[in-house]
Structure formats: structure tokens, C-alpha cells
Motif scaffolding. Structure first.
Motif, PDB file in Angstrom:
ATOM      1  N   ALA A  48      75.606  12.751  34.379  1.00  0.00           N
ATOM      2  CA  ALA A  48      75.067  14.015  33.847  1.00  0.00           C
ATOM      3  C   ALA A  48      75.989  14.532  32.743  1.00  0.00           C
ATOM      4  CB  ALA A  48      74.910  15.039  34.963  1.00  0.00           C
ATOM      5  N   ALA A  49      77.311  14.394  32.968  1.00  0.00           N
ATOM      6  CA  ALA A  49      78.276  14.827  31.950  1.00  0.00           C
ATOM      7  C   ALA A  49      78.162  13.934  30.709  1.00  0.00           C
ATOM      8  CB  ALA A  49      79.690  14.779  32.525  1.00  0.00           C
ATOM      9  N   GLU A  54      75.446  12.560  29.669  1.00  0.00           N
ATOM     10  CA  GLU A  54      74.248  13.015  28.955  1.00  0.00           C
ATOM     11  C   GLU A  54      74.590  14.158  28.005  1.00  0.00           C
ATOM     12  OE1 GLU A  54      71.651  13.914  32.259  1.00  0.00           O
ATOM     13  OE2 GLU A  54      70.772  11.890  32.266  1.00  0.00           O
ATOM     14  N   GLU A  55      75.392  15.101  28.499  1.00  0.00           N
ATOM     15  CA  GLU A  55      75.796  16.245  27.666  1.00  0.00           C
ATOM     16  C   GLU A  55      76.676  15.805  26.500  1.00  0.00           C
ATOM     17  OE1 GLU A  55      74.781  19.392  27.895  1.00  0.00           O
ATOM     18  OE2 GLU A  55      73.447  18.671  29.480  1.00  0.00           O
ATOM     19  N   ASP A  56      77.603  14.898  26.810  1.00  0.00           N
ATOM     20  CA  ASP A  56      78.534  14.392  25.806  1.00  0.00           C
ATOM     21  C   ASP A  56      77.770  13.670  24.688  1.00  0.00           C
ATOM     22  OD1 ASP A  56      80.937  13.378  24.626  1.00  0.00           O
ATOM     23  OD2 ASP A  56      80.599  11.490  25.673  1.00  0.00           O
ATOM     24  N   LEU A 103      74.605  14.029  23.892  1.00  0.00           N
ATOM     25  CA  LEU A 103      73.767  14.994  23.161  1.00  0.00           C
ATOM     26  C   LEU A 103      74.605  15.716  22.105  1.00  0.00           C
ATOM     27  CD1 LEU A 103      71.073  16.514  22.785  1.00  0.00           C
ATOM     28  CD2 LEU A 103      71.869  18.155  24.504  1.00  0.00           C
ATOM     29  N   ASP A 104      75.802  16.128  22.514  1.00  0.00           N
ATOM     30  CA  ASP A 104      76.701  16.821  21.591  1.00  0.00           C
ATOM     31  C   ASP A 104      77.031  15.916  20.400  1.00  0.00           C
ATOM     32  OD1 ASP A 104      78.495  19.050  20.976  1.00  0.00           O
ATOM     33  OD2 ASP A 104      80.072  17.566  21.288  1.00  0.00           O
ATOM     34  N   HIS A 130      68.907  11.497  28.018  1.00  0.00           N
ATOM     35  CA  HIS A 130      68.836  11.170  29.446  1.00  0.00           C
ATOM     36  C   HIS A 130      69.438   9.788  29.667  1.00  0.00           C
ATOM     37  CE1 HIS A 130      65.079  13.957  29.843  1.00  0.00           C
ATOM     38  NE2 HIS A 130      66.199  14.632  29.940  1.00  0.00           N
ATOM     39  N   HIS A 174      68.291  16.035  34.869  1.00  0.00           N
ATOM     40  CA  HIS A 174      69.556  15.398  34.514  1.00  0.00           C
ATOM     41  C   HIS A 174      69.898  14.360  35.564  1.00  0.00           C
ATOM     42  CE1 HIS A 174      71.485  17.912  37.558  1.00  0.00           C
ATOM     43  NE2 HIS A 174      70.791  18.915  37.046  1.00  0.00           N
ATOM     44  N   LYS A 228      67.329  16.333  23.968  1.00  0.00           N
ATOM     45  CA  LYS A 228      68.006  15.900  25.189  1.00  0.00           C
ATOM     46  C   LYS A 228      68.387  14.428  25.090  1.00  0.00           C
ATOM     47  CE  LYS A 228      68.824  17.374  28.897  1.00  0.00           C
ATOM     48  NZ  LYS A 228      68.125  17.930  30.057  1.00  0.00           N
TER      49      LYS A 228
END
Lengths: 281, 187
Positions: free
Chosen positions: A222-223, A225-227, A229-230, A252, A215, A250
Motif C-alpha cells: 500500500a505504501a 502504491e503511494e510512493d 503515485l507520487d 494499484h 489499496h 491512482k
């Protein structure tokens, strides 16, 4: 000063080409297995299982995971205290690609000129080489074969600073929807933010070729990336576009400093066969 | 995907087979498929535009968009998953007019192709993108028919046994990508 023979580089690249095309890395396999547990669509789950079976078969029979064994994209980090002897660096890499793709029964997918003749070079050369000169005395080579199904859906958009985070989200979403099943989801998505046009594209490419478990070092990215992906997994596109919860394994993100007036955003897609192999010489 | 849910069909397709397939059906295909992708399609269409006959009979033919990796000694074919169908959109209506009865690839098709599929009563199917090693197991013979100089893009005949595919677009306009995605779209 450390000397590395050009022949050593060629041999390493040939080995990496076969390894990357026929052996799906364990981290990608684990991500596919995890996706199978999360996926609500029965068709999606069946497809994820078949992708894992396919990877196992490819490994045991030394057959490519996918017939599109791609252009050989190579990220080279060259220590500034390394001296290449017995030949030149780029020719050594091309020679490695030639050997790996020919002797490894990999598909040759490069044409020498893109518009008028489109004649196949017959040995998958030239490689696409991205070189960085870094401190130290090692040569790190990462080979990430890039198939066209996913690559063709990639894009660069020149946003302006006012577009901000929402602009980035919009570009990624548009790209994912347009790619749909063609890019072979579940995807690994590389997003490049900032730089100039070509720097954003290269950031996206490096991001797409990263280890799947990695990440961004900056917590805010990094946050993001999560956002992202969601968001991507809410599109419903799912495995192979037949619908489901897992459209991407994922996302990136890599970023670069930018002009005060610029916010380039690039999206580079990797299919579920997020292939890569690396060596340090 | 339980076995009883899978339809076993034969290629080339007769009209009844083409009409019977519905978006979302899982099928196992046995018989003969044509292998052709971008460059072979371009040549076939150029051939038609010159008023010449195609090198193969398209009537009932099912074309698989594939450019396999080379076979190792002792193998029939290398990895052989589908390529992106959209790149063939420009050529597809002309081949349907010649009697083409089915296509196997991956990804969305253009509105023009969707219309032509209904008009010529031909379904569009998808194989699993990237599952090249798995799909290769169902291919028993690979014979180049024309355009050998195109290497992996040559026009070829594939003898297949239980080749797995999913019907995406049927002759009545059903679309499995739309049907499958809609219930999971949460945006």
C-alpha cells in the motif's frame, strides 16, 4: 450446489457491458473532481472539468464515455458450488458481450485474427475471460472494457531480484514516460510484481481494474502504491500530456509469489475512463 | 479557457490558416474534416504505391483520427474522441506530400512526422482523448466516402461546428507537449 442458468449469465454480461461503457463509476468521477482541485495547470484543470462533463453527458444520453468501448475483459470468480445449466459458461459470456455491444450501440473493436486478415468479428466477441474457482456458491462477474490507447502502452519486464524496489520504480517510470499523452492521462496504473511473466501481467491487469479507492491489503505494498503515485505525478505529464501535477489518479499494485531467480514487473495502464461494472449471481 | 483565447478556424485549411497556428493555441474548428485511422491510412498509402489516385482530394484536408461508436437512431454519430496518432506515423509523410494540411489526434508523433510537418507546413492538433460524448456534439454530419467495409474505420467526411482542439505541433517546430510538461517536471 446452486444452479445458474447460462441465459442469466448472458443477460448479466450484456447489462454490464452497456453500464460499464456509458456510466463512469462514481469513485472515478470523485477522483477526477479531486484531481481538479489539486491540479495547478489551468489547461489541466479545464481538461479535468471537460472529462467530468463528458461523463455526465454520456450517462444522460446513454452514449459511450469513449468511442473505444474496448475488448470486454471479464474477471469471473466462480464459486465451486455453482453449477452452470442450460449452456456452457464461456459461450454464455460471449453471447452476453455480443448482445451488449450490438444492442447497446457500442463499438465493435475485435478482429478474429491479429496478423494477416485482421477481420472485425462484428460483434466484439470473443471476450477476454479470466476465471478463478473460489469457495462458495456465488458467481461474481466483473467487466472492465479495455481500450487500446492505454493497453498498447502496457508492458512486462523480467527483472532479477537484485533490481529490487529501484528496478520496479524504474520500470514504472519508463512506462509512464513512454505512454505520455497516448494512454489518456490522468491514468489509473496497475502494477503487477512477481509470479511468472504471465502472472505478473495478470496481476497488473487485475490491479488496473480495481475500484479506484482500494489499496493493497499488505501495508508495505500500500505504501509502494503511494510512493509510485507520487513519483508518477512528478513527471509533469499531466492531464492529456499538456503538463500538470496530475498524471495519474491512482497506482494499484498486486503481487504474486515468484521464483528465487525472478522479479517480473508488469505495468497495465487504464486511461482516465477507468470503466468497470460488477454483478454477483 | 476564456472564450476570447479561442481561435475560430475553418477546415479544410488554407495555407495561411495552417501557418498561423501556434503550439498551445485553443481552436474551434468548423467546416469539413476527414475521418480516417489505421486501416484507411494503410489502404490510401497502398493506393499511392500502386500509382492510383486517392479516393479523396487531400489538398488542404484536415484528418481526424477517429473510429466512432455507432450512432443510435436519431443521432448523427456515437462517441467520437481521438485515437492514438502515433499509429499513423508510418503513413503520414506520404499523405502530407499529397497536400494534407492538418491532423487531429492524441499523443506523441515520430521525428519523421515532426520533420514532415515543418516541410509541408501542416500543424498537428490534439482533441481530448476519451471525451467522445462531448466531442460528438460538435459533429453535425457523418458521411462515409470510401472503404465502407471497414466499419468504424471507414474513410468518412465529418461536418463539424466548433470542434474543440489544441495545437500541439506548429509549422515552426513548436511542441505544446514539451512546453506544457517542462514547468511541472520535478524529477
Amino acid at each position: 450446489m446452486k444452479e445458474i442458468d447460462a441465459e442469466t449469465i448472458s443477460q448479466a454480461v450484456a447489462r454490464l457491458a452497456v453500464q460499464a461503457c456509458c456510466h463512469l463509476p462514481d469513485d472515478v468521477l470523485q477522483a477526477l473532481a479531486r484531481a481538479g482541485k489539486e491540479e495547478a495547470s489551468p489547461t489541466g484543470r479545464a481538461i479535468l472539468e471537460q472529462l467530468i462533463d463528458n461523463a455526465a453527458l454520456a450517462r444522460s444520453e446513454n452514449m459511450p464515455i469513449c468511442q473505444d468501448t474496448g475488448l470486454a475483459v471479464i474477471f469471473a470468480d466462480v464459486g465451486q458450488n455453482v453449477r452452470i445449466v442450460g449452456g456452457d459458461f464461456e459461450s454464455a459470456i460471449h453471447e452476453g458481450v455480443r448482445r451488449g455491444y450490438t444492442q447497446g450501440y457500442l463499438r465493435k473493436s475485435s478482429v478474429a485474427e491479429p496478423l494477416f486478415e485482421r477481420k472485425n468479428t462484428g460483434d466484439n466477441t470473443p471476450a477476454v475471460i479470466h476465471t478463478r474457482i473460489v469457495p462458495g456458491d456465488t458467481l461474481r462477474l466483473r467487466l472492465a472494457p479495455k481500450g487500446a490507447g492505454s493497453e498498447n502502452k502496457s508492458l512486462v519486464r523480467m527483472l532479477v531480484p537484485a533490481d529490487g524496489l529501484e528496478g520496479v520504480r524504474r520500470v514504472v517510470l519508463e512506462a509512464v514516460r513512454a505512454a505520455g499523452p497516448s494512454a489518456c492521462p490522468p491514468l489509473v496504473i496497475g502494477v503487477g510484481i512477481g509470479g511468472t511473466m504471465e502472472v505478473a501481467a495478470l496481476c497488473a491487469k487485475r490491479a488496473a481494474a480495481r475500484d479506484i479507492e482500494s489499496h493493497n491489503a499488505d501495508a508495505r505494498y500500500a505504501a509502494l502504491e503511494e510512493d509510485l503515485l507520487d513519483m508518477v505525478n512528478k513527471t509533469g505529464i499531466g492531464p492529456q500530456g499538456f503538463g500538470g501535477l496530475v498524471t495519474a489518479l491512482k497506482v494499484h499494485v498486486e503481487w504474486a509469489p515468484a521464483h528465487i531467480a525472478s522479479l517480473p514487473v508488469a505495468v497495465n495502464f487504464n486511461c482516465h475512463a477507468a470503466r468497470h461494472a460488477e454483478v454477483e449471481l | 479557457m476564456a472564450d476570447q483565447d479561442v481561435k475560430r478556424i475553418t477546415a479544410p485549411f488554407d495555407d495561411a490558416t495552417a501557418r498561423s497556428l501556434r503550439a498551445g493555441d485553443r481552436v474551434l474548428i468548423s467546416g469539413t474534416l476527414l475521418a480516417a485511422r489505421d486501416a484507411a491510412h494503410k489502404r490510401m498509402v497502398e493506393c499511392l504505391e500502386r500509382g492510383e489516385a486517392l479516393p479523396v482530394d487531400m489538398r488542404g484536408a484536415v484528418v481526424y483520427y477517429v473510429g466512432p461508436s455507432p450512432a443510435r437512431p436519431g443521432q448523427v454519430i456515437g462517441a467520437a474522441g481521438p485515437t492514438t496518432s502515433g499509429r499513423m506515423d508510418a503513413y503520414t509523410p506520404q499523405l502530407l506530400q499529397q497536400g494534407l494540411k492538418g491532423m487531429i489526434g492524441k499523443g506523441y508523433r515520430s521525428a519523421e512526422v515532426a520533420e514532415a510537418l515543418r516541410r509541408y507546413e501542416a500543424p498537428y492538433l490534439a482533441a481530448i482523448g476519451g471525451a467522445g460524448a462531448l466531442i460528438a456534439r460538435s459533429i453535425k454530419k457523418y458521411t462515409v466516402l470510401a472503404y465502407a467495409d471497414l466499419g468504424p474505420e471507414a474513410l468518412a467526411a465529418l461536418e463539424v461546428e466548433d470542434f474543440p482542439a489544441i495545437v500541439v505541433m506548429d509549422v515552426e517546430g513548436g511542441n505544446y507537449y514539451e512546453m506544457g510538461q517542462q514547468p511541472f517536471d520535478r524529477l
